[in-house]
Design an enzyme around this catalytic site. Sequence first.
Site, short mmCIF file in Angstrom:
data_model
loop_
_atom_site.label_atom_id
_atom_site.label_comp_id
_atom_site.label_asym_id
_atom_site.label_seq_id
_atom_site.Cartn_x
_atom_site.Cartn_y
_atom_site.Cartn_z
CG ASP A 134 -9.64 -0.17 4.81
OD1 ASP A 134 -9.58 -0.46 3.61
OD2 ASP A 134 -9.39 -0.97 5.72
CE LYS A 158 -3.82 -2.48 2.11
NZ LYS A 158 -4.54 -2.89 3.32
CD GLN A 177 -3.40 -4.33 6.51
OE1 GLN A 177 -3.30 -3.34 5.80
NE2 GLN A 177 -3.99 -5.44 6.09
#
Length: 294
Positions: free
Chosen positions: A115, A48, A92
């Site tokens: 996200d 990422k 994450q």
Amino acid sequence: MILDGKQIAGEIQQEIKQALSSGHTRMPCLAVVLVGENPPSVIYVNRKTKACAEVGIKSIKKELPANIAEKALIEEIEQLNNDPAVDGILVQLPLPHHLNPMNVIQHINAEKDVDGQHPENLGKLFMGDTDTFAPCTPLGIKVMLERSNIDVSGQHVLVIGRSNLVGKPMAALLMQTGPGANATVTVAHSRTKNLKEIAMTADVIIAAIGQPKFVTADMVKPGAVIVDVGINKIDDSTKGTGYQIVGDVDFDAVKDKCSYITPVPGGVGPMTIAMLLSNTYKSFLRRQAIKSQT
Ligand code: NDP
């Protein structure tokens, strides 16, 4: 035919890079929070941040110890919320077991939740808001199908898996009205009965299960579209690494029966990253617009 997520993701990244190449006084900034050293998470976070650098998005990696207390983690997130230079925040997943992901995620400012995991954004998604931050993997699948001219309107789409990260938001996105949606969606999970029979009636199967080669040729209607989300590591002594990565679909058996299929790797994974960049860019533009109004 192969649905080339890698190529489509590359095109999207080029578009973002181009859009960022002039007319901006600062770079967008994504903060990625990594708790602990779970090897797949470390790999995903590195991918990422590398993709950010390629398109001109700044990234901050916050690496925190696996034993961090929930309160301390939330304080770190609040610092990022309050930092005007940060446009997007991603925590994450999975988190170590002592941390409650739902509790942690809801402390991210929903306006920086690139996200798409904050309850406010997921709620808006389920209420049909097409402009909210949608979770990157299902959003990437929707965009990939649209860019491949695969129209799901009126089609029977079977989503196998009901996680908050993939299955549920995937169903919500495809149920919406508007372009790339209006599908008739069935969601299956581990308690679903007669899955094979249901799968045989599906025009599109999206497999997000986490079980290697689970979808076999006898579950697929001829000409169906197959999207494989799974990333599974299986032993393979013929490889130098001793393992190989396979999806949730038995690719070799299914590829000649379906009309389109995503490979693993090179299908859904790159689209997930492209959508993270796209959501970060969207947040940046929104925040710039708000700033210029004040
Ligand atoms: P979860 O483990 O959170 O969810 C898996 C889902 O599959 C659950 O809903 C589970 O049902 C269902 N399931 C498990 N076994 C069966 C079965 N035998 N029959 C039917 N349904 C079953 O996984 P995620 O959604 O997070 O991820 C799924 C896969 O996708 C994983 O391999 C993951 O690595 C991969 N992934 C890939 C991404 C990418 O970018 N390519 C991004 C995110 C995930 P139940 O709810 O009943 O337990």
